[in-house]
Design an enzyme around this catalytic site. Structure first.
Site, PDB file in Angstrom:
ATOM      1  N   GLY A 175       0.836  -1.203   0.000  1.00  6.03           N
ATOM      2  CA  GLY A 175       0.000   0.000   0.000  1.00  6.03           C
ATOM      3  C   GLY A 175       0.865   1.245   0.000  1.00  6.03           C
ATOM      4  O   GLY A 175       0.789   2.061  -0.898  1.00  6.03           O
ATOM      5  N   GLY A 403       1.060  -6.639   3.793  1.00  6.45           N
ATOM      6  CA  GLY A 403       2.346  -7.239   3.458  1.00  6.45           C
ATOM      7  C   GLY A 403       3.345  -7.092   4.592  1.00  6.45           C
ATOM      8  O   GLY A 403       4.476  -7.567   4.514  1.00  6.45           O
ATOM      9  N   VAL A 595       6.679   0.727  13.955  1.00  3.21           N
ATOM     10  CA  VAL A 595       7.893   0.470  13.164  1.00  3.21           C
ATOM     11  C   VAL A 595       7.663   0.740  11.673  1.00  3.21           C
ATOM     12  O   VAL A 595       8.576   0.666  10.864  1.00  3.21           O
ATOM     13  CB  VAL A 595       8.376  -0.987  13.407  1.00  3.21           C
ATOM     14  CG1 VAL A 595       7.392  -2.004  12.856  1.00  3.21           C
ATOM     15  CG2 VAL A 595       9.762  -1.224  12.855  1.00  3.21           C
ATOM     16  N   GLU A 597       7.138   3.268   9.396  1.00  6.21           N
ATOM     17  CA  GLU A 597       7.743   4.216   8.454  1.00  6.21           C
ATOM     18  C   GLU A 597       9.096   4.759   8.884  1.00  6.21           C
ATOM     19  O   GLU A 597       9.770   5.438   8.105  1.00  6.21           O
ATOM     20  CB  GLU A 597       6.764   5.370   8.216  1.00  6.21           C
ATOM     21  CG  GLU A 597       5.565   4.898   7.430  1.00  6.21           C
ATOM     22  CD  GLU A 597       4.301   5.691   7.697  1.00  6.21           C
ATOM     23  OE1 GLU A 597       3.778   6.299   6.764  1.00  6.21           O
ATOM     24  OE2 GLU A 597       3.811   5.704   8.841  1.00  6.21           O
TER      25      GLU A 597
HETATM   26 MO1  MOS Z   1       1.312   5.297   5.394  1.00  8.88          MO
HETATM   27  S1  MOS Z   1       2.137   6.521   3.947  1.00  8.88           S
HETATM   28  O1  MOS Z   1       0.957   6.228   6.742  1.00  8.88           O
HETATM   29  O2  MOS Z   1      -0.062   4.689   4.650  1.00  8.88           O
END
Ligand code: MOS
Length: 635
Positions: A175, A403, A595, A597
């Site tokens: 995503g 994922g 964890v 980003e």
């Molecule tokens: Mo993420 S870019 O916070 O879906």
């Protein structure tokens, strides 16, 4: 044409209601096929429904469409006349101390512009949805990051009571932000199903995914930092401009790291939105903080350069005792541990801090680091657990596993909370019928869902003497989260990069990446490491490769496919090491921060700083293309 069932366009499409009051503000980008206006290049003008995908594609290609041209403006710059202050959905601009006075008092001042391009999520799975009417109920199987939020949005768009909409997304192939909200594939599928009274599946082509699913906006950021001769920061001023569409009110929150990372006598931040005739941008891989941290952490490296100071030492000398802007206590702040342990493993102590001093044959070699924070915390979610007659437990939560392995992590959380083995847990996720739940977004999925599961498990344990089985309990964290003390809650990282640059070709290659992270309690070390490594690869990709290129004349993205838009491939990716310092979130029942980003956020700056160390030239515009390295070569 053969197989064609019908065509949806602005003349017969169901009327849609605006999505007012969503997290990021109204999203007019989803109000598709409502009139004859094409607000951006790539906007869908019709949907052809046919028996097979091939028949639909052939008929769509044959559809005659005529356009009247109107003037458009897709060219972004911070100084654009339409620039306006961005909404303060993420908090007010920082105004601590007197920036100008502190800059005037500083021994060194860095004042530079940093630029990042449009970037695309590029999930492997194409955006796809199947929708059908089940009597009075609208059903959909979609790929998204949060089925409850998407179902709520869908109900609003089609003016349906929320109970009449069910959205599932049990299996999602990536995503990265592009599946965070109700997507065009789902809206169009529902339109087709509604008009033609049959199930309709919409699967976008890769080209359409680039043109119709939101990119990270381009940014231009001016950072001014003043420091005393001893390296103590006197002032940080961070002004970030980003492009938006007038159809939506998205905010690319570039200045968040500046508000929390370092102590300084004065801190000022400004966010500026520039509305253009483009597809509304949205969250991509660490939204806001990723481009923002590139600017801040590059500027910090420039401060260290001008002071002749180790960039590691510069960061250690400016640790704040409390939130530098908020004044709030930190829940736990382990940035120093990340920096020190990362430096130890990387071998940072041996570094000669002067640039362009190391060669490997004809290649220039260098190392760099960056540090950053990513805000964390749970958001309201619900979960239910059923104690089954056979002694097993069915856990249902509207989580989404895109994922990341969220399903696996949640099984462990549920087993811990119920004090049983994982073999007795049946985990059901990604169904809006499971009730309100936060999305796989903002690095807050695991924390949000785990808290709801833990609360439900506590309730259930009270009833385990109960002979009646099955018994189901439900928990909702809205109230408990509302009562939390205000604190600064963040995950932290220190990223170390080693690169080579070829002075003949301009090619930069990353040789080694090492990230040390503080992400709270690690639920599943294998999955968390995978998430961190994947994030760092995205940061590498951002540093060196990714760039959405827009044609000014047509307003269209030129490189809208994987041939023209390069994402780091195996051959671009070196040895990547990621590990975690001991950490926990004191306010979370499982100690979790997040964890998702944090791996991406600091990596581009670490690489750009290493490129400076190798070549002696600052790369303030991403990506660090070969032509930029060559043009800027001082020799
Ligand atoms: Mo993420 S870019 O916070 O879906």
């Amino acid at each position: 044409m053969p197989g064609v069932i019908g065509v949806v366009d602005h003349r017969n499409a169901p009327r849609l209601s605006p999505l007012a009051g969503t997290f990021f503000g109204p999203d007019g980008g989803l109000l598709m096929l409502q009139d004859g206006v094409v607000p951006y290049a790539g906007c869908p003008v019709a949907l052809v429904v046919a028996r097979t995908p091939e028949q639909a594609k052939a008929a769509a290609d044959a559809l005659p469409v005529t356009y009247d041209e109107q003037p458009h403006d897709t060219h972004f710059s911070a100084g654009h006349p339409a620039a306006r202050p961005a909404s303060t959905v993420f908090g007010e601009d920082a105004n601590v101390g007197d920036v100008e006075a502190e800059l005037a008092r500083s021994a060194v001042v860095v004042d530079e512009w940093y630029r990042t391009p449009e970037e695309h999520c590029g999930a492997m799975e194409l955006h796809s949805a199947t929708a059908w009417w089940d009597g009075e109920r609208l059903q959909a199987v979609d790929c998204n990051q949060g089925p409850f939020i998407v179902a709520t949005g869908l109900a609003t768009l089609f003016s349906l009571e929320p109970e009449r909409v069910r959205v599932r997304a049990e299996h999602v192939g990536g995503g990265f932000g592009s599946k965070g909200l109700c997507g065009p594939q789902l809206v169009l599928a529902v339109m087709g199903a509604t008009l033609f009274g049959r199930p309709v599946r919409v699967t976008m082509s890769r080209h359409q995914v680039f043109l119709m699913t939101p990119p990270r906006p381009a940014t231009e950021q001016r950072v001014r930092i003043g420091a005393g001769a001893d390296g103590s920061l006197r002032a940080i001023d961070h002004e970030a401009a980003f492009e938006v569409s007038p159809l939506a009110s998205y905010v690319e929150n570039c200045v968040e790291p500046t508000k929390t990372l370092y102590a300084a006598a004065a801190i000022r931040t400004r966010l500026t939105a520039v509305p253009l005739d483009i597809l509304p941008p949205f969250s991509v891989r660490g939204p806001g903080l990723t481009p923002g941290s590139f600017a801040l952490e590059s500027a910090m490296d420039e401060v260290a350069e001008r002071l002749g100071l180790d960039p590691l030492e510069l960061r250690l000398r400016n640790e704040p005792a409390a939130g530098p802007v908020s004044g709030l206590p930190f829940s736990r702040r382990d940035l120093v541990a990340c920096l020190r342990e990362g430096a130890r493993r990387f071998g940072w102590a041996d570094r000669d801090h002067r640039p362009r001093t190391r060669r490997e044959g004809r290649l220039l070699a260098g190392t760099g680091l960056a540090a950053t924070a990513f805000s964390t915390g749970a958001l309201p979610s619900s979960a239910s657990i059923t104690a089954e007659a056979d002694g097993s437990f069915t856990v249902a939560v509207g989580a989404s596993d895109i994922g990341t392995g969220a399903r696996t992590a949640l099984i462990a959380v549920a087993a811990d909370a119920l004090r049983v083995g994982t073999d007795r847990i049946r985990m059901r996720i990604a169904d809006s019928d499971f009730g309100p739940a936060w999305a796989a977004g903002g690095s807050r999925g695991t924390a949000s869902w785990s808290w709801a599961i833990t609360d439900a498990a506590a309730k259930l344990r009270e009833r385990l003497g109960d002979p009646e089985r099955p018994v189901t309990v439900t928990a909702d964290t809205t109230r408990v989260l509302g009562g939390l003390p205000p604190r600064e809650r963040h995950a932290y990282s220190a990223i170390f990069a080693q690169v080579t640059a070829d002075p003949a070709t301009g090619e930069v290659r990353v040789r080694r990446l090492l990230g040390m992270f503080a992400v709270g309690r690690v639920v599943n070390p294998l999955l968390a490491r995978s998430q961190a490594v994947g994030g760092m690869i995205m940061g590498l990709s951002m540093a060196l490769h990714e760039e959405g290129v827009r044609d000014r004349a047509s307003g269209r993205q030129v490189n809208a496919d994987f041939a023209g838009y390069h994402i780091a491939a195996h051959a671009d990716v070196p040895d990547v090491e990621a590990d975690f310092v001991p950490d926990y979130e004191p306010d979370d029942p499982s100690g979790i921060k997040g964890v998702g980003e944090i791996g991406t956020v600091g990596t581009a700056a670490a690489i750009a700083n290493a490129v400076w160390h190798a070549t002696g030239v600052r790369q303030r515009t991403l990506p660090i293309r070969v032509d930029r390295v060559l043009e800027d070569d001082p020799r």
